[in-house]
Design a protein around this motif. Structure first.
Motif: not given
Length: 372
Positions: A3, A5, A29, A32-35, A46, A50, A52
């Motif tokens: 979870t 980021k 990715n 993890y939730k990647c930006s 996005v 997926k 960001n």
């Protein structure tokens, strides 16, 4: 999937940068939730993977980029509220401690040896370059000693940071397995063409390469992929006799690069002997190997250990157009040798110079820092 980021930050590189996006972020990715925070003016969204993408706007000038883009990126980063920030440009070191004060993990990714790189800047005279390099060295040391980890593109840069950071690891810029590897290449049908892929600058030896084309015994064309942002350098090399043998292809996407390499007999990476090049490991060297074509590279000890020890190319004096021309002639006139060296390059990439190995190291670092 964790979870946590994470966010990668760059004020200089394009959003589709090979190291940042196609290697590090695409890999991370999965867990993890990647930006990705960028400053290119192409908009925020996005993407299909997926990831960001957050765009803080393209700077108006180099000064605007260095002075204001980091602050815009800082505001976007704090708003994003990620658990870990991964910085990719030296100018972003000025916001690194702000992110640390916010209680977040911070990694600096040293693509180059910055103090050495400053010494080679074409717009600085030698005295100013030396002074700035000296200042940068101690500023870099001060900031990086307070960060959670330093990721470097080569073992040599890692060794430098190991003396000042509690955690320094090399994540080498090795190619993605299979991305450029040929499925079936008929060397007997390959025309007399060679390739250069990447940024085109004076210190990367473009003038000597064009001079070499005029010295060839066997007529051969150069597939030149990339752009040159040095107007004075462009004005010089386009007037050279060898320029008539250049196929100027400009910036290409990855599939187009693959096609160019598949129709070329060899790849050139003859960077000149400036401080930042001697111990570098250019991405294009390994991409040529992955594509199954011989490398014609500079004769630095580290490069020779990769190219000659794996028998996947020829090393030359990058300042000597005649040596470059001789290497081209050897490979163009002996395609059996070129094909064998190409196969040796593929073998070396498959066994030790590939992203899969580096990816595992990157995951381990993130797991350690995020406590997963």
């Amino acid at each position: 999937m964790s979870t946590a980021k994470i966010a990668h930050l760059t004020s200089v590189h394009p959003r589709n940068d090979i190291r940042i996006y196609h290697k590090e972020l695409i890999s991370l990715n999965r867990n993890y939730k990647c930006s990705l925070i960028v400053a290119d003016g192409l908009g925020s969204y996005v993407d299909d993977n997926k990831i960001n993408i957050i765009d803080v706007g393209k700077p108006n000038s180099r000064l605007d980029r260095m002075k204001n883009s980091p602050q815009r990126i800082l505001q976007a980063a704090l708003k994003l509220d990620a658990d870990l920030y991964h910085l990719h440009d030296p100018e972003l070191l000025q916001i690194a401690l702000n992110l640390k004060k916010a209680g977040r993990k911070v990694i600096f990714d040293a693509h180059e040896d910055l103090p050495k790189q400053v010494l080679s800047k074409p717009y600085l005279n030698k005295f100013n370059a030396y002074i700035i390099s000296f200042i940068v060295k101690y500023y870099e040391k001060f900031i990086c000693s307070k960060l959670d980890a330093i990721v470097t593109a080569t073992p040599v840069i890692r060794d430098k940071f190991s003396k000042i950071s509690k955690k320094a690891i090399d994540i080498n810029n090795y190619p993605l397995l299979g991305e450029l590897t040929p499925l079936d290449k008929d060397w007997s049908k390959i025309q007399n063409e060679i390739a250069y892929v990447g940024g085109i600058t004076k210190i990367r030896g473009i003038e000597q390469v064009v001079d070499a084309l005029s010295l060839l015994k066997t007529s051969t064309r150069l597939n030149l992929v990339g752009t040159c942002n040095e107007k004075s350098t462009t004005e010089i090399f386009i007037k050279k006799i060898g320029w008539h043998a250049v196929n100027e292809l400009g910036q290409l996407n990855r599939e187009q690069v693959r096609e160019v390499l598949q129709k070329s007999i060899a790849g050139l990476v003859t960077f000149l002997p400036v401080p930042n090049h001697i111990d570098a490991q250019p991405n294009k060297m390994f991409e040529y190997m992955s594509a199954g074509i011989p490398v014609i590279g500079s004769n630095y000890p580290l490069w020779k250990s990769i190219i000659e020890d794996n028998n996947c190319g020829i090393c030359v004096d990058p300042e000597n157009p005649k040596q470059i021309a001789n290497a081209i002639d050897i490979l163009v006139n002996d395609k059996t040798l070129a094909a064998q060296m190409g196969q040796n390059g593929i073998k070396a990439v498959n066994e030790k110079y590939n992203w899969s190995i580096e990816e595992a190291k990157l995951f381990q670092l993130y797991e350690e820092l995020l406590g997963n």
